[in-house]
Design an enzyme around this catalytic site. Structure first.
Site, mmCIF file in Angstrom:
data_model
loop_
_atom_site.group_PDB
_atom_site.id
_atom_site.type_symbol
_atom_site.label_atom_id
_atom_site.label_comp_id
_atom_site.label_asym_id
_atom_site.label_seq_id
_atom_site.Cartn_x
_atom_site.Cartn_y
_atom_site.Cartn_z
ATOM 1 N N GLN A 26 0.805 -1.219 0.000
ATOM 2 C CA GLN A 26 0.000 0.000 0.000
ATOM 3 C C GLN A 26 0.842 1.275 0.000
ATOM 4 O O GLN A 26 0.300 2.360 -0.165
ATOM 5 C CB GLN A 26 -0.940 -0.015 1.210
ATOM 6 C CG GLN A 26 -2.016 -1.086 1.098
ATOM 7 C CD GLN A 26 -2.803 -1.273 2.385
ATOM 8 O OE1 GLN A 26 -2.360 -1.984 3.281
ATOM 9 N NE2 GLN A 26 -3.944 -0.626 2.501
ATOM 10 N N ARG A 73 5.180 -0.241 12.582
ATOM 11 C CA ARG A 73 4.848 -1.542 12.026
ATOM 12 C C ARG A 73 4.753 -1.403 10.515
ATOM 13 O O ARG A 73 3.907 -0.676 10.002
ATOM 14 C CB ARG A 73 3.521 -2.059 12.599
ATOM 15 C CG ARG A 73 3.135 -3.371 11.990
ATOM 16 C CD ARG A 73 1.839 -3.959 12.513
ATOM 17 N NE ARG A 73 1.394 -4.901 11.500
ATOM 18 C CZ ARG A 73 0.246 -4.830 10.838
ATOM 19 N NH1 ARG A 73 -0.634 -3.887 11.112
ATOM 20 N NH2 ARG A 73 -0.027 -5.696 9.890
ATOM 21 N N HIS A 119 1.903 -9.373 4.157
ATOM 22 C CA HIS A 119 0.713 -8.514 4.213
ATOM 23 C C HIS A 119 0.116 -8.455 2.802
ATOM 24 O O HIS A 119 0.309 -7.483 2.068
ATOM 25 C CB HIS A 119 1.119 -7.123 4.725
ATOM 26 C CG HIS A 119 -0.037 -6.247 5.147
ATOM 27 N ND1 HIS A 119 -0.089 -5.617 6.366
ATOM 28 C CD2 HIS A 119 -1.165 -5.869 4.502
ATOM 29 C CE1 HIS A 119 -1.204 -4.898 6.453
ATOM 30 N NE2 HIS A 119 -1.869 -5.026 5.328
ATOM 31 N N ASN A 164 -0.429 -10.901 8.156
ATOM 32 C CA ASN A 164 -1.461 -9.929 8.496
ATOM 33 C C ASN A 164 -2.818 -10.408 7.998
ATOM 34 O O ASN A 164 -2.981 -10.708 6.813
ATOM 35 C CB ASN A 164 -1.157 -8.575 7.842
ATOM 36 C CG ASN A 164 -2.254 -7.555 8.119
ATOM 37 O OD1 ASN A 164 -2.396 -7.091 9.248
ATOM 38 N ND2 ASN A 164 -3.050 -7.232 7.105
ATOM 39 N N GLU A 165 -3.776 -10.437 8.884
ATOM 40 C CA GLU A 165 -5.171 -10.717 8.540
ATOM 41 C C GLU A 165 -5.332 -11.857 7.539
ATOM 42 O O GLU A 165 -5.737 -11.639 6.390
ATOM 43 C CB GLU A 165 -5.862 -9.456 7.991
ATOM 44 C CG GLU A 165 -5.941 -8.339 9.011
ATOM 45 C CD GLU A 165 -6.892 -7.212 8.600
ATOM 46 O OE1 GLU A 165 -7.539 -7.322 7.546
ATOM 47 O OE2 GLU A 165 -6.994 -6.243 9.356
ATOM 48 N N ASN A 290 -6.171 -6.427 14.906
ATOM 49 C CA ASN A 290 -6.602 -5.262 14.128
ATOM 50 C C ASN A 290 -8.079 -5.060 14.406
ATOM 51 O O ASN A 290 -8.900 -5.906 14.059
ATOM 52 C CB ASN A 290 -6.403 -5.499 12.623
ATOM 53 C CG ASN A 290 -4.940 -5.621 12.237
ATOM 54 O OD1 ASN A 290 -4.049 -5.385 13.063
ATOM 55 N ND2 ASN A 290 -4.681 -5.982 10.998
ATOM 56 N N TYR A 292 -11.367 -2.455 14.096
ATOM 57 C CA TYR A 292 -11.906 -1.246 13.467
ATOM 58 C C TYR A 292 -13.354 -0.950 13.847
ATOM 59 O O TYR A 292 -13.747 0.188 13.975
ATOM 60 C CB TYR A 292 -11.849 -1.370 11.939
ATOM 61 C CG TYR A 292 -10.455 -1.236 11.377
ATOM 62 C CD1 TYR A 292 -9.920 0.019 11.089
ATOM 63 C CD2 TYR A 292 -9.665 -2.351 11.143
ATOM 64 C CE1 TYR A 292 -8.642 0.153 10.579
ATOM 65 C CE2 TYR A 292 -8.378 -2.226 10.642
ATOM 66 C CZ TYR A 292 -7.874 -0.971 10.360
ATOM 67 O OH TYR A 292 -6.607 -0.830 9.867
ATOM 68 N N GLU A 366 -3.495 -2.664 14.520
ATOM 69 C CA GLU A 366 -4.164 -1.669 13.672
ATOM 70 C C GLU A 366 -5.436 -1.214 14.359
ATOM 71 O O GLU A 366 -6.150 -2.019 14.958
ATOM 72 C CB GLU A 366 -4.580 -2.243 12.301
ATOM 73 C CG GLU A 366 -3.440 -2.538 11.362
ATOM 74 C CD GLU A 366 -3.903 -3.074 10.007
ATOM 75 O OE1 GLU A 366 -5.070 -2.827 9.603
ATOM 76 O OE2 GLU A 366 -3.102 -3.758 9.353
ATOM 77 N N TRP A 416 -3.561 2.615 12.433
ATOM 78 C CA TRP A 416 -3.553 2.493 10.969
ATOM 79 C C TRP A 416 -4.150 3.790 10.448
ATOM 80 O O TRP A 416 -5.317 4.030 10.713
ATOM 81 C CB TRP A 416 -4.391 1.303 10.489
ATOM 82 C CG TRP A 416 -4.285 1.172 8.988
ATOM 83 C CD1 TRP A 416 -5.049 1.815 8.053
ATOM 84 C CD2 TRP A 416 -3.318 0.396 8.274
ATOM 85 N NE1 TRP A 416 -4.617 1.480 6.798
ATOM 86 C CE2 TRP A 416 -3.557 0.623 6.908
ATOM 87 C CE3 TRP A 416 -2.268 -0.450 8.646
ATOM 88 C CZ2 TRP A 416 -2.787 0.015 5.904
ATOM 89 C CZ3 TRP A 416 -1.519 -1.048 7.660
ATOM 90 C CH2 TRP A 416 -1.782 -0.814 6.299
ATOM 91 N N GLU A 423 -5.870 2.210 -0.508
ATOM 92 C CA GLU A 423 -6.730 1.381 0.319
ATOM 93 C C GLU A 423 -7.338 0.260 -0.513
ATOM 94 O O GLU A 423 -7.824 0.484 -1.619
ATOM 95 C CB GLU A 423 -7.803 2.265 0.949
ATOM 96 C CG GLU A 423 -8.822 1.567 1.810
ATOM 97 C CD GLU A 423 -8.231 0.793 2.989
ATOM 98 O OE1 GLU A 423 -7.066 1.039 3.364
ATOM 99 O OE2 GLU A 423 -8.938 -0.068 3.526
HETATM 100 C C1 GBH Z 1 -6.842 -3.853 7.254
HETATM 101 O O1 GBH Z 1 -7.815 -4.545 6.603
HETATM 102 C C2 GBH Z 1 -5.598 -4.119 6.496
HETATM 103 O O2 GBH Z 1 -4.659 -4.827 7.260
HETATM 104 C C3 GBH Z 1 -4.993 -2.903 5.880
HETATM 105 O O3 GBH Z 1 -4.139 -3.291 4.871
HETATM 106 C C4 GBH Z 1 -6.079 -1.956 5.440
HETATM 107 O O4 GBH Z 1 -5.573 -0.853 4.753
HETATM 108 C C5 GBH Z 1 -6.815 -1.498 6.669
HETATM 109 O O5 GBH Z 1 -7.278 -2.568 7.422
HETATM 110 C C6 GBH Z 1 -7.989 -0.563 6.414
HETATM 111 O O6 GBH Z 1 -8.975 -1.191 5.650
HETATM 112 O O7 GBH Z 1 -18.277 -5.334 6.748
HETATM 113 O O8 GBH Z 1 -17.659 -5.897 9.033
HETATM 114 O O9 GBH Z 1 -17.413 -7.506 7.289
HETATM 115 C C7 GBH Z 1 -9.103 -4.405 7.088
HETATM 116 C C8 GBH Z 1 -9.926 -5.194 6.158
HETATM 117 C C9 GBH Z 1 -11.999 -4.303 5.602
HETATM 118 C C10 GBH Z 1 -11.795 -6.497 6.552
HETATM 119 C C11 GBH Z 1 -13.448 -4.329 5.873
HETATM 120 C C12 GBH Z 1 -13.237 -6.525 6.816
HETATM 121 C C13 GBH Z 1 -15.360 -5.710 5.987
HETATM 122 C C14 GBH Z 1 -15.799 -5.476 7.388
HETATM 123 N N1 GBH Z 1 -11.292 -5.154 6.528
HETATM 124 N N2 GBH Z 1 -13.922 -5.675 5.846
HETATM 125 S S1 GBH Z 1 -17.398 -6.098 7.632
#
Ligand code: GBH
Length: 477
Positions: A26, A73, A119, A164-165, A290, A292, A366, A416, A423
């Site tokens: 990225q 990281r 990653h 990663n993930e 990670n 979010y 993250e 992050w 992205e």
């Molecule tokens: C991470 O992925 C990555 O590690 C990173 O590379 C990326 O830039 C960063 O986050 C931001 O996106 O609708 O609840 O099912 C996160 C990837 C994206 C996975 C959203 C789950 C759908 C969430 N996530 N995705 S949901």
């Protein structure tokens, strides 16, 4: 009463690590330069504006330093070290030099390198030769790569993450249109777990005693709240956890997949032989999380006639972003449609990790939110006023500090991302960075308001001092 969260560096243990995250694919933006081989994801990034970290890594390190961060990281691009993915075809010295320079620049600025080996950017040749993670051949190739990295950088790198993930990678690579068997994600995950565990074994057998680092895996988790507090929705929320995080973390802790997955996926879920279970069980020093966002989980009915064909269907749940009254689960992010601010649920994730998995050592690897970015517009002050991000950070840090006081074993937090970048899914329209990258001014990194916020927040340097200042929420009307 609108609540204003108060949070300070001193609410965290003195040795707690604060930093920022990124990934090679990225940020480096030079897929064909410096002897790097192609990766399976290059086609997506081709033609998108990059951020040139391959040439501007010193500026990236300055950004970390200027915001008083303790750690960075980043990921090593697997095909930059092994252009075909195979050690027998030779390694790329230019790639090794690049990461040595980056690591040295970090260390000479007092910043801890926290390195992800993989990653998303798997060497393309491994996919074309044998289907990548669909084949057990990947285990030896990944181990060769990891071994070379430990040997080359391990005297300087004390924090390693194998992958990663895995879920995100597998979804993007081995799940298409409900998938058919040749793209079986369960098989890919199994081989990924074996690859991870084999690399950890190599580290422990050959490097740990001289290099003394920690190694783990990084996983993403959304918190699932039952839509209604009924047994069915509570079960659905637990299944959501199992299919998202438990798929990878349960094997690391127990040597086997979650019971819910075994009973639903059945013969499509590979079994761990006893030797594999022994290899995988305990193959982590820490768990990278990670986090979010969160979802409401609504149970979908099981039926004995169901022909289960996909990972999505296997979960028997709807993941919803609003409740029955149409109220969103949290404030919506501006830059991506999947992210709602759910800071309190980070605390729930951490307490569940503590109780379910014997209180593992955790790094938040993250956490962050996205603004809309439009780099065709000249940079104006408004673009840098990312108050939503500051609100997001403060909320998550508040509940993180609270979870630590409640006994969660978290030793670090990395936002992050260090700067806006390409992205996944949304290209260069969503900026997760605490720095803006000015494409009309030689990719200059410009601190957003959140970077200034971090700088102030981290003015007290990381010390061995423990603070006991109570956390407060003050309400201003
Ligand atoms: C991470 O992925 C990555 O590690 C990173 O590379 C990326 O830039 C960063 O986050 C931001 O996106 O609708 O609840 O099912 C996160 C990837 C994206 C996975 C959203 C789950 C759908 C969430 N996530 N995705 S949901």
């Amino acid at each position: 009463c609108s609540s204003e969260i108060s949070i300070a560096r001193s609410d965290f243990p003195g040795s707690f690590m604060f930093g920022a995250s990124s990934s090679a694919i990225q940020t480096e933006s030079t897929p064909t330069e410096g002897g790097r081989g192609p990766s399976i994801n290059d086609h997506y990034y081709e033609g998108l504006p990059g951020v040139e970290s391959y040439t501007k890594y010193k500026e990236d390190v300055s950004c970390l330093k200027n915001t008083n961060m303790d750690a960075y990281r980043f990921s090593i691009a697997w095909p930059r070290i092994l252009p075909t993915g195979k050690l027998s075809d030779g390694f790329n010295q230019e790639g090794i030099d690049f990461y040595n320079n980056l690591i040295d620049e970090l260390i000479s600025n007092g910043i801890e390198p926290f390195v992800t080996l993989f990653h998303f950017d798997m060497p393309e040749a491994l996919q074309t030769d044998y289907g990548g993670f669909l084949s057990p051949n990947i285990v030896a190739d990944f181990n060769d790569y990891a071994d070379l990295c430990f040997k080359t950088f391990g005297h300087k790198v004390k924090y390693w993450a194998t992958c990663n993930e895995p879920l995100t990678f597998i979804q993007k690579t081995y799940m298409v249109d409900g998938f058919d068997l040749p793209r079986d994600p369960y098989k890919a995950a199994h081989n990924l777990l074996l690859s991870h565990a084999t690399a950890v074994k190599t580290y422990r057998n050959n490097y740990l005693s001289t290099q003394n680092g920690k190694i783990g895996m990084i996983m993403d988790i959304s918190w699932y709240s039952p839509l209604n507090v009924t047994p069915k929705d509570v079960d659905a929320a637990n299944r959501g956890w199992d299919f998202m995080l438990g798929w990878f973390l349960d094997p690391l802790v127990t040597g086997d997949y979650p019971i819910s997955m075994k009973s639903i996926v059945r013969e499509r879920l590979p079994e761990f032989s006893s030797a594999q279970a022994e290899l995988v069980k305990g193959s982590y020093d820490y768990v990278g999380i990670n986090y979010y966002t969160a979802r409401y989980a609504q149970a979908l009915p099981f039926s004995s006639n169901d022909v289960a064909i996909s990972y999505d269907k296997d979960q028997y749940l709807n993941a919803l972003t609003s409740n029955a009254n149409g109220i969103d689960i949290g404030e919506k992010a501006e830059g991506v449609d999947w992210l709602y601010f759910c800071p309190e649920e980070l605390g729930a994730v951490l307490m569940k990790l503590k109780h379910k998995y014997n209180n593992p050592l955790i790094y938040i690897t993250e956490n962050g939110t996205a603004d809309k970015v439009d780099i065709s517009k000249p940079l104006d002050q408004e673009t840098l006023q990312d108050d939503a991000r500051i609100r997001y950070m403060k909320g998550h840090l508040y509940y993180l500090a609270k979870a630590i006081r409640d006994g969660a074993n978290v030793h670090g937090y990395m936002v992050w991302s260090l700067m806006d970048n390409v992205e996944m899914d949304s290209g260069y329209t969503a900026g997760f960075g605490v720095h803006y990258v000015d494409h009309s001014n030689d990719f200059k990194r410009v601190p957003k308001k959140s970077a200034e916020w971090f700088k102030d927040f981290l003015t007290i340097p990381s010390l061995r001092r423990r603070s006991v200042r109570p956390l407060t929420i003050t309400c201003s009307s």
